[in-house]
Design a protein around this motif. Sequence first.
Motif, PDB file in Angstrom:
ATOM      1  N   ALA A 160       0.829  -1.207   0.000  1.00  0.00           N
ATOM      2  CA  ALA A 160       0.000   0.000   0.000  1.00  0.00           C
ATOM      3  C   ALA A 160       0.861   1.253   0.000  1.00  0.00           C
ATOM      4  N   LEU A 161       1.999   1.210   0.693  1.00  0.00           N
ATOM      5  CA  LEU A 161       2.869   2.377   0.779  1.00  0.00           C
ATOM      6  C   LEU A 161       3.469   2.756  -0.573  1.00  0.00           C
ATOM      7  N   GLU A 162       3.427   1.852  -1.529  1.00  0.00           N
ATOM      8  CA  GLU A 162       3.984   2.120  -2.854  1.00  0.00           C
ATOM      9  C   GLU A 162       2.984   2.782  -3.791  1.00  0.00           C
ATOM     10  N   GLU A 163       1.744   2.940  -3.343  1.00  0.00           N
ATOM     11  CA  GLU A 163       0.735   3.570  -4.186  1.00  0.00           C
ATOM     12  C   GLU A 163       1.111   5.027  -4.465  1.00  0.00           C
ATOM     13  N   PRO A 164       0.703   5.566  -5.619  1.00  0.00           N
ATOM     14  CA  PRO A 164       1.180   6.895  -6.028  1.00  0.00           C
ATOM     15  C   PRO A 164       0.582   8.065  -5.265  1.00  0.00           C
ATOM     16  N   THR A 165      -0.586   7.898  -4.638  1.00  0.00           N
ATOM     17  CA  THR A 165      -1.201   8.996  -3.897  1.00  0.00           C
ATOM     18  C   THR A 165      -1.542   8.542  -2.489  1.00  0.00           C
ATOM     19  N   ALA A 166      -1.695   9.529  -1.597  1.00  0.00           N
ATOM     20  CA  ALA A 166      -2.024   9.208  -0.213  1.00  0.00           C
ATOM     21  C   ALA A 166      -3.383   8.520  -0.121  1.00  0.00           C
ATOM     22  N   ARG A 167      -4.335   8.983  -0.920  1.00  0.00           N
ATOM     23  CA  ARG A 167      -5.660   8.363  -0.889  1.00  0.00           C
ATOM     24  C   ARG A 167      -5.580   6.915  -1.361  1.00  0.00           C
ATOM     25  N   ALA A 168      -4.770   6.681  -2.390  1.00  0.00           N
ATOM     26  CA  ALA A 168      -4.607   5.312  -2.882  1.00  0.00           C
ATOM     27  C   ALA A 168      -3.918   4.442  -1.840  1.00  0.00           C
ATOM     28  N   VAL A 169      -2.997   5.032  -1.067  1.00  0.00           N
ATOM     29  CA  VAL A 169      -2.353   4.302   0.029  1.00  0.00           C
ATOM     30  C   VAL A 169      -3.405   3.857   1.040  1.00  0.00           C
ATOM     31  N   ALA A 170      -4.246   4.799   1.460  1.00  0.00           N
ATOM     32  CA  ALA A 170      -5.282   4.483   2.452  1.00  0.00           C
ATOM     33  C   ALA A 170      -6.263   3.451   1.911  1.00  0.00           C
ATOM     34  N   GLN A 171      -6.634   3.604   0.662  1.00  0.00           N
ATOM     35  CA  GLN A 171      -7.578   2.660   0.059  1.00  0.00           C
ATOM     36  C   GLN A 171      -6.989   1.257   0.005  1.00  0.00           C
ATOM     37  N   ALA A 172      -5.718   1.159  -0.423  1.00  0.00           N
ATOM     38  CA  ALA A 172      -5.065  -0.147  -0.491  1.00  0.00           C
ATOM     39  C   ALA A 172      -4.897  -0.743   0.905  1.00  0.00           C
ATOM     40  N   LEU A 173      -4.631   0.109   1.890  1.00  0.00           N
ATOM     41  CA  LEU A 173      -4.477  -0.369   3.266  1.00  0.00           C
ATOM     42  C   LEU A 173      -5.781  -0.957   3.792  1.00  0.00           C
ATOM     43  N   LEU A 174      -6.869  -0.235   3.608  1.00  0.00           N
ATOM     44  CA  LEU A 174      -8.160  -0.705   4.121  1.00  0.00           C
ATOM     45  C   LEU A 174      -8.670  -1.905   3.332  1.00  0.00           C
ATOM     46  N   ASN A 175      -8.539  -1.853   2.016  1.00  0.00           N
ATOM     47  CA  ASN A 175      -8.971  -2.995   1.210  1.00  0.00           C
ATOM     48  C   ASN A 175      -8.143  -4.231   1.534  1.00  0.00           C
ATOM     49  N   GLY A 176      -6.854  -4.038   1.753  1.00  0.00           N
ATOM     50  CA  GLY A 176      -5.992  -5.156   2.116  1.00  0.00           C
ATOM     51  C   GLY A 176      -6.381  -5.750   3.457  1.00  0.00           C
ATOM     52  N   ALA A 177      -6.739  -4.869   4.407  1.00  0.00           N
ATOM     53  CA  ALA A 177      -7.162  -5.354   5.718  1.00  0.00           C
ATOM     54  C   ALA A 177      -8.433  -6.188   5.597  1.00  0.00           C
ATOM     55  N   VAL A 178      -9.362  -5.719   4.769  1.00  0.00           N
ATOM     56  CA  VAL A 178     -10.607  -6.470   4.566  1.00  0.00           C
ATOM     57  C   VAL A 178     -10.301  -7.858   4.007  1.00  0.00           C
ATOM     58  N   ARG A 179      -9.471  -7.924   2.983  1.00  0.00           N
ATOM     59  CA  ARG A 179      -9.175  -9.215   2.339  1.00  0.00           C
ATOM     60  C   ARG A 179      -8.402 -10.140   3.266  1.00  0.00           C
ATOM     61  N   ALA A 180      -7.374  -9.595   3.936  1.00  0.00           N
ATOM     62  CA  ALA A 180      -6.497 -10.437   4.753  1.00  0.00           C
ATOM     63  C   ALA A 180      -7.189 -11.003   5.981  1.00  0.00           C
ATOM     64  N   THR A 181      -8.174 -10.280   6.500  1.00  0.00           N
ATOM     65  CA  THR A 181      -8.811 -10.717   7.751  1.00  0.00           C
ATOM     66  C   THR A 181     -10.063 -11.549   7.530  1.00  0.00           C
ATOM     67  N   THR A 182     -10.444 -11.756   6.273  1.00  0.00           N
ATOM     68  CA  THR A 182     -11.685 -12.501   5.992  1.00  0.00           C
ATOM     69  C   THR A 182     -11.460 -13.644   5.017  1.00  0.00           C
ATOM     70  N   ARG A 183     -10.225 -14.114   4.896  1.00  0.00           N
ATOM     71  CA  ARG A 183      -9.967 -15.229   3.988  1.00  0.00           C
ATOM     72  C   ARG A 183     -10.550 -16.518   4.560  1.00  0.00           C
ATOM     73  N   PRO A 184     -11.277 -17.276   3.749  1.00  0.00           N
ATOM     74  CA  PRO A 184     -11.901 -18.504   4.270  1.00  0.00           C
ATOM     75  C   PRO A 184     -10.894 -19.576   4.673  1.00  0.00           C
ATOM     76  N   ASP A 185      -9.671 -19.498   4.145  1.00  0.00           N
ATOM     77  CA  ASP A 185      -8.670 -20.510   4.454  1.00  0.00           C
ATOM     78  C   ASP A 185      -7.704 -20.072   5.554  1.00  0.00           C
ATOM     79  N   ARG A 186      -8.021 -18.970   6.217  1.00  0.00           N
ATOM     80  CA  ARG A 186      -7.170 -18.453   7.287  1.00  0.00           C
ATOM     81  C   ARG A 186      -8.036 -18.048   8.470  1.00  0.00           C
TER      82      ARG A 186
END
Length: 203
Positions: free
Chosen positions: A81-107
């Motif tokens: 997420a820190l590599e995203e080109p804008t601060a908003r994109a950083v925040a979006q990637a951070l939150l979207n990543g948190a959603v995906r990583a914490t709700t995986r059916p195999d984890r």
Amino acid sequence: MDSKQQSVMGRPRGFDAEAALERALLVFWEHGYEGATLTDLTTAMGITRTSMYAAYGNKEELFRKALARYTEGPASYVAKALEEPTARAVAQALLNGAVRATTRPDRPAGCLGVQGALAAGAPAQPAQQALIAWRQDGGEAIRARFERAVVDGDLPPDTDPAHLARYATTLAYGISVQAASGVSREDLQQIADSALLNWPPTP
């Protein structure tokens, strides 16, 4: 018999250190540091206690290695997420990543870095401090990225990067707690999307 010979003899045939560490990570992730007993860990890893101590050290050291693996694997979305080109994109990637990583059916649901040792007795204090440092390091990296965004003109000049970093990380950690409580990925994604409605406008 020297320690090297003991290590070799203590390992079962076909011992895969990386695979065993991955299984230990899942135990810590599901049960937390204190909740994960040595029996839980060695059973999941498929090795004896002697082999565990020889390959990874004690339980605390095993936890630290599992946390490093978690950082490089399931939680790698933070660095990306820190590599995203804008601060908003950083925040979006951070939150979207948190959603995906914490709700995986195999984890396990939730985040090891948040729930691994929130409340801990004396024996678990080192693990708790390791997780506090882990969260602080992540927050500092995000703050530094937002500071750069201010300098670059991507964020308004009166933006407080530290406050904005706390806002983003608090949301990400909150998503983790909600995921562990059984909130669906769809609902959490709506929360993440709504949070960005308050994002500072681009100058």
